[in-house]
Scaffold this active site. Structure first.
Site, mmCIF file in Angstrom:
data_model
loop_
_atom_site.group_PDB
_atom_site.id
_atom_site.type_symbol
_atom_site.label_atom_id
_atom_site.label_comp_id
_atom_site.label_asym_id
_atom_site.label_seq_id
_atom_site.Cartn_x
_atom_site.Cartn_y
_atom_site.Cartn_z
ATOM 1 N N ASN A 55 0.845 -1.188 0.000
ATOM 2 C CA ASN A 55 0.000 0.000 0.000
ATOM 3 C C ASN A 55 0.882 1.240 0.000
ATOM 4 O OD1 ASN A 55 -2.577 -1.379 0.213
ATOM 5 N ND2 ASN A 55 -1.907 -1.953 2.257
ATOM 6 N N ASP A 57 1.580 3.281 2.177
ATOM 7 C CA ASP A 57 2.376 3.445 3.399
ATOM 8 C C ASP A 57 3.360 2.297 3.630
ATOM 9 O OD1 ASP A 57 0.589 1.437 4.025
ATOM 10 O OD2 ASP A 57 -0.185 2.385 5.829
ATOM 11 N N SER A 59 2.547 -0.827 3.986
ATOM 12 C CA SER A 59 1.868 -1.973 4.609
ATOM 13 C C SER A 59 1.357 -2.924 3.528
ATOM 14 C CB SER A 59 0.704 -1.489 5.480
ATOM 15 O OG SER A 59 -0.313 -0.911 4.674
ATOM 16 N N ASP A 61 -1.756 -6.189 2.734
ATOM 17 C CA ASP A 61 -3.046 -6.746 3.124
ATOM 18 C C ASP A 61 -2.982 -8.260 2.971
ATOM 19 O OD1 ASP A 61 -4.029 -4.129 3.493
ATOM 20 O OD2 ASP A 61 -4.510 -3.983 1.369
ATOM 21 N N ASP A 93 -4.233 -19.049 5.546
ATOM 22 C CA ASP A 93 -4.564 -20.468 5.384
ATOM 23 C C ASP A 93 -6.061 -20.610 5.096
ATOM 24 O OD1 ASP A 93 -5.793 -20.041 7.867
ATOM 25 O OD2 ASP A 93 -4.177 -21.001 8.967
ATOM 26 N N ASP A 98 -9.919 -17.440 12.371
ATOM 27 C CA ASP A 98 -9.242 -16.278 12.954
ATOM 28 C C ASP A 98 -9.411 -15.027 12.090
ATOM 29 O OD1 ASP A 98 -7.628 -17.384 10.983
ATOM 30 O OD2 ASP A 98 -5.826 -17.435 12.196
#
Length: 116
Positions: A55, A57, A59, A61, A93, A98
């Site tokens: 991204n 910045d 980061s 995803d 996964d 989660d």
């Protein structure tokens, strides 16, 4: 056929997140008009192992929900708020339990679905 069965499991899990019943995902139309399914399709194409491009910045995803490393998970490369208290690799996964928990945390913030 394997891809189809993975999508069925994915849709059932997404149903838990978006509070739909699992049978709602078995529609005869090529596109189901369920907001969560559309969001996940456009974010990741239902790809549970996707790591997005960097991204603006720096980061990344991660996973089917494309959970951002600057705010929600730790990729051990960038600064992070780690709001879900998870390693980003845990979202890569086929068990999206989660991922769903983290997506619920994100959706409950004051920005809600605007993070996507």
């Amino acid at each position: 056929m394997v891809k189809h069965s993975i999508l069925n499991v994915l849709f059932k899990k997404l149903g838990q997140f978006f509070s739909f019943t699992a049978h709602a995902f078995y529609c005869p139309l090529p596109v189901c008009f369920l907001p969560g399914v559309c969001m996940v399709f456009h974010e990741s194409g239902y790809n549970t192992t996707l790591v997005g491009r960097p991204n603006w910045d720096g980061s990344h995803d991660y996973g089917v929900f494309q959970i951002n490393s600057a705010w929600w998970c730790n990729n051990y490369q960038d600064r992070t708020a780690n709001g879900c208290n998870k390693a980003c690799s845990e979202f890569l996964d086929d068990d999206i339990t989660d991922d769903i928990k983290c997506a619920k945390i994100i959706a409950r913030t004051n920005k809600g679905m605007l993070f996507w």
